[in-house]
Design a protein around this motif. Structure first.
Motif, mmCIF file in Angstrom:
data_model
loop_
_atom_site.group_PDB
_atom_site.id
_atom_site.type_symbol
_atom_site.label_atom_id
_atom_site.label_comp_id
_atom_site.label_asym_id
_atom_site.label_seq_id
_atom_site.Cartn_x
_atom_site.Cartn_y
_atom_site.Cartn_z
ATOM 1 N N THR A 36 0.826 -1.209 0.000
ATOM 2 C CA THR A 36 0.000 0.000 0.000
ATOM 3 C C THR A 36 0.860 1.259 0.000
ATOM 4 N N LYS A 37 1.189 1.749 -1.165
ATOM 5 C CA LYS A 37 2.079 2.918 -1.291
ATOM 6 C C LYS A 37 1.295 4.220 -1.122
ATOM 7 N N PRO A 38 1.984 5.316 -0.747
ATOM 8 C CA PRO A 38 1.265 6.598 -0.551
ATOM 9 C C PRO A 38 0.410 6.984 -1.751
ATOM 10 N N TRP A 39 0.908 6.714 -2.975
ATOM 11 C CA TRP A 39 0.171 7.143 -4.160
ATOM 12 C C TRP A 39 -1.072 6.293 -4.416
ATOM 13 N N LEU A 40 -1.245 5.207 -3.656
ATOM 14 C CA LEU A 40 -2.421 4.358 -3.839
ATOM 15 C C LEU A 40 -3.473 4.581 -2.759
ATOM 16 N N LEU A 41 -3.210 5.474 -1.834
ATOM 17 C CA LEU A 41 -4.137 5.689 -0.737
ATOM 18 C C LEU A 41 -5.261 6.621 -1.154
ATOM 19 N N TYR A 42 -6.310 6.630 -0.318
ATOM 20 C CA TYR A 42 -7.404 7.524 -0.627
ATOM 21 C C TYR A 42 -7.012 8.951 -0.270
ATOM 22 N N PHE A 43 -6.978 9.791 -1.304
ATOM 23 C CA PHE A 43 -6.631 11.199 -1.136
ATOM 24 C C PHE A 43 -7.852 12.001 -1.568
ATOM 25 N N ASP A 44 -8.326 12.866 -0.671
ATOM 26 C CA ASP A 44 -9.495 13.668 -0.998
ATOM 27 C C ASP A 44 -9.045 14.885 -1.805
ATOM 28 N N THR A 45 -9.407 14.907 -3.073
ATOM 29 C CA THR A 45 -8.909 15.970 -3.959
ATOM 30 C C THR A 45 -9.505 17.341 -3.621
ATOM 31 N N VAL A 46 -10.601 17.354 -2.850
ATOM 32 C CA VAL A 46 -11.204 18.643 -2.496
ATOM 33 C C VAL A 46 -10.550 19.222 -1.234
ATOM 34 N N THR A 47 -10.467 18.393 -0.180
ATOM 35 C CA THR A 47 -9.906 18.905 1.084
ATOM 36 C C THR A 47 -8.371 18.821 1.102
ATOM 37 N N GLY A 48 -7.784 17.978 0.263
ATOM 38 C CA GLY A 48 -6.324 17.804 0.247
ATOM 39 C C GLY A 48 -5.824 16.931 1.385
ATOM 40 N N ILE A 49 -6.748 16.145 1.973
ATOM 41 C CA ILE A 49 -6.355 15.288 3.096
ATOM 42 C C ILE A 49 -6.187 13.846 2.624
ATOM 43 N N VAL A 50 -5.126 13.185 3.079
ATOM 44 C CA VAL A 50 -4.918 11.771 2.746
ATOM 45 C C VAL A 50 -5.369 10.915 3.918
ATOM 46 N N HIS A 51 -6.009 9.789 3.608
ATOM 47 C CA HIS A 51 -6.489 8.881 4.651
ATOM 48 C C HIS A 51 -5.534 7.700 4.767
ATOM 49 N N PRO A 52 -4.940 7.508 5.948
ATOM 50 C CA PRO A 52 -3.991 6.401 6.106
ATOM 51 C C PRO A 52 -4.688 5.056 6.109
ATOM 52 N N PRO A 53 -3.968 3.969 5.831
ATOM 53 C CA PRO A 53 -4.586 2.647 5.870
ATOM 54 C C PRO A 53 -4.944 2.247 7.299
ATOM 55 N N PRO A 54 -5.805 1.234 7.474
ATOM 56 C CA PRO A 54 -6.240 0.840 8.814
ATOM 57 C C PRO A 54 -5.061 0.524 9.722
ATOM 58 N N GLY A 55 -5.140 0.983 10.958
ATOM 59 C CA GLY A 55 -4.103 0.694 11.944
ATOM 60 C C GLY A 55 -2.886 1.590 11.801
ATOM 61 N N CYS A 56 -2.905 2.537 10.862
ATOM 62 C CA CYS A 56 -1.718 3.375 10.613
ATOM 63 C C CYS A 56 -2.031 4.856 10.777
ATOM 64 N N ASN A 57 -2.947 5.181 11.690
ATOM 65 C CA ASN A 57 -3.321 6.587 11.855
ATOM 66 C C ASN A 57 -2.135 7.463 12.227
ATOM 67 N N HIS A 58 -1.186 6.893 12.973
ATOM 68 C CA HIS A 58 -0.002 7.661 13.390
ATOM 69 C C HIS A 58 0.813 8.128 12.182
ATOM 70 N N LEU A 59 0.610 7.468 11.029
ATOM 71 C CA LEU A 59 1.390 7.845 9.831
ATOM 72 C C LEU A 59 0.759 8.984 9.055
ATOM 73 N N GLN A 60 -0.446 9.403 9.501
ATOM 74 C CA GLN A 60 -1.141 10.425 8.710
ATOM 75 C C GLN A 60 -0.270 11.657 8.455
ATOM 76 N N PRO A 61 0.408 12.233 9.483
ATOM 77 C CA PRO A 61 1.190 13.445 9.218
ATOM 78 C C PRO A 61 2.310 13.213 8.188
ATOM 79 N N LEU A 62 2.888 12.006 8.199
ATOM 80 C CA LEU A 62 3.975 11.721 7.252
ATOM 81 C C LEU A 62 3.423 11.520 5.837
ATOM 82 N N LEU A 63 2.278 10.794 5.774
ATOM 83 C CA LEU A 63 1.645 10.623 4.465
ATOM 84 C C LEU A 63 1.173 11.963 3.920
ATOM 85 N N GLN A 64 0.751 12.849 4.850
ATOM 86 C CA GLN A 64 0.301 14.173 4.430
ATOM 87 C C GLN A 64 1.470 14.977 3.833
ATOM 88 N N ILE A 65 2.663 14.836 4.405
ATOM 89 C CA ILE A 65 3.838 15.536 3.829
ATOM 90 C C ILE A 65 4.054 15.037 2.401
#
Ligand code: UDP
Ligand code: GLC
Ligand code: MN
Length: 361
Positions: free
Chosen positions: A217-246
């Motif tokens: 599950t690579k960053p470019w395959l995750l669900y990215f909301d094109t309107v809000t600009g927020i990326v949703h991390p995979p299950p169990g990986c919420n702590h990675l959200q700030p890094l995936l967001q970068i």
């Protein structure tokens, strides 16, 4: 020539998205060194142009494939036989020392001090810490080492069917010989939540320098909301959200505008999307198409449209209405002075059992 370089590899346009973000992350932390990318014939011309605009060197090489499905199946990544192509990095002899870095990594802080280390320096693997992870390693380019690795590959194969198994078998004294070759985990923080990981991440996470998004599950395959600009991390990986967001912020700021519909894979599809505006019907249709393609390739968007709730909703809706997506090497291969003695490597077939060196092209 001499000098140091960061070196990555991409065999297609989708992984090139990772390489572009990685290169921008390295520039952002003001690395003092060159950026080189190894590419194979599967990268489109338009993507090569974009890679050339940020990388110092774009070097075409032939694909090397272990074709070792038996061991790759144990790893559950049948597509990784082609990571043998990484071995070409040893042929970049115009540099004194290099750091290989996977295209699915992100450099958060300047790490140029890594060039003070010697071959082969790497961080422990999360799955088996007596092995090193081959997503980030310090090496010295050398035609001799390259030839020797190729012979080794043909004779011994690789225990995981890919580069990490091979390199750990070749540099087999890494675990115990010289601790200065053990890089701290913060130089290759593998994003996989295993026992003891979450607590340690809370304690040390802020020191991380290089994040490595390992696994399918690579960053470019995750669900990215094109309107809000927020990326949703995979299950169990919420702590990675700030890094995936970068990762996604760099993608939005520096990469998205560079994409064109002549690119392949996900890169071509993402070029058609607008960011930060309300979704038009056309955009919705493109996003649906991307998700469908990802789904078909086995990349499930767990948090977004493919979440269990959404799947259940879809099933219910459906029930309620019943019945009813080699060309020019820049420096090495085209230069006259190298053309006479260059090593031509075609596809190699390294079987799961050792084969005789004679079968190498
Ligand atoms: N890679 C590539 N094309 C592929 C698969 C891998 O170019 O189809 C390269 C890319 O640099 C990638 C590296 O090989 O980062 C290792 O693969 P990956 O990162 O997917 O392995 P993981 O770190 O998840 O084990
Ligand atoms: C590892 C490494 C990756 C390597 C793969 C296959 O997980 O992260 O760089 O390509 O295994 O050996
Ligand atoms: Mn990787």
């Amino acid at each position: 020539m001499g000098g140091f370089a960061w070196v990555t590899l991409v065999t297609n346009d989708s992984y090139s998205l990772g390489a572009l973000v990685l290169a921008h992350s390295l520039r952002r932390v003001r690395t003092q060194h060159d950026l080189a990318v190894l590419i194979t014939p599967g990268v489109t011309e338009s993507m090569r142009e974009k890679l050339a605009s940020i990388f110092t060197l774009v070097q075409e090489v032939n694909l090397l494939d272990s074709k070792d499905q038996e061991n790759l199946e144990v790893l559950r990544r049948s597509e990784l036989g082609i990571t043998f192509t990484k071995l070409h990095c040893w042929r970049l002899v115009q540099y004194d020392k290099c750091i290989f870095i996977d295209a699915d990594t992100l450099v958060i802080r300047n790490c140029d001090e890594l060039f003070e280390r010697e071959e082969l320096s790497a961080a422990p693997d999360v799955g088996w810490p007596d092995c090193f992870n081959s997503g980030v390693f310090v090496f010295r380019p050398s035609q001799e080492t390259f030839n020797s690795l190729m012979r080794f590959a043909a004779n011994k194969g690789s225990f995981d069917g890919a580069d990490q198994g091979l390199l750990n078998m070749y540099f087999s004294d890494w675990a115990h010989k010289d601790m200065s070759k053990h890089l701290p985990f913060i130089y290759n923080m593998c994003s996989t939540a295993t026992y003891s990981y979450a607590s340690a991440y809370r304690q040390y996470g802020e020191n991380v320098r290089i994040v490595h998004f390992i696994g399918a599950t690579k960053p470019w395959l995750l669900y990215f909301d094109t309107v809000t600009g927020i990326v949703h991390p995979p299950p169990g990986c919420n702590h990675l959200q700030p890094l995936l967001q970068i990762w996604w912020n760099i993608f939005c700021d520096n990469v998205h505008s560079q994409l064109t519909n002549t690119m392949g894979g996900l890169a071509g599809a993402l070029s058609k999307l607008t960011l930060g505006e309300c979704r038009t019907d056309e955009q919705q249709a493109i996003e649906d198409h991307i998700r469908k393609q990802n789904w078909e390739q086995g990349y499930i968007d767990f948090m977004g449209r493919d979440s269990f709730d959404n799947i259940l909703k879809k099933i219910n809706e459906t029930l309620a209405t019943a019945p009813g997506i080699t060309s020019p090497i820049t420096e090495i291969e085209e230069s006259q002075e190298n053309s006479n003695n260059r090593v031509e490597i075609q596809e190699i077939a390294v079987e799961s059992k050792p084969i005789s060196p004679g079968t190498l092209n």
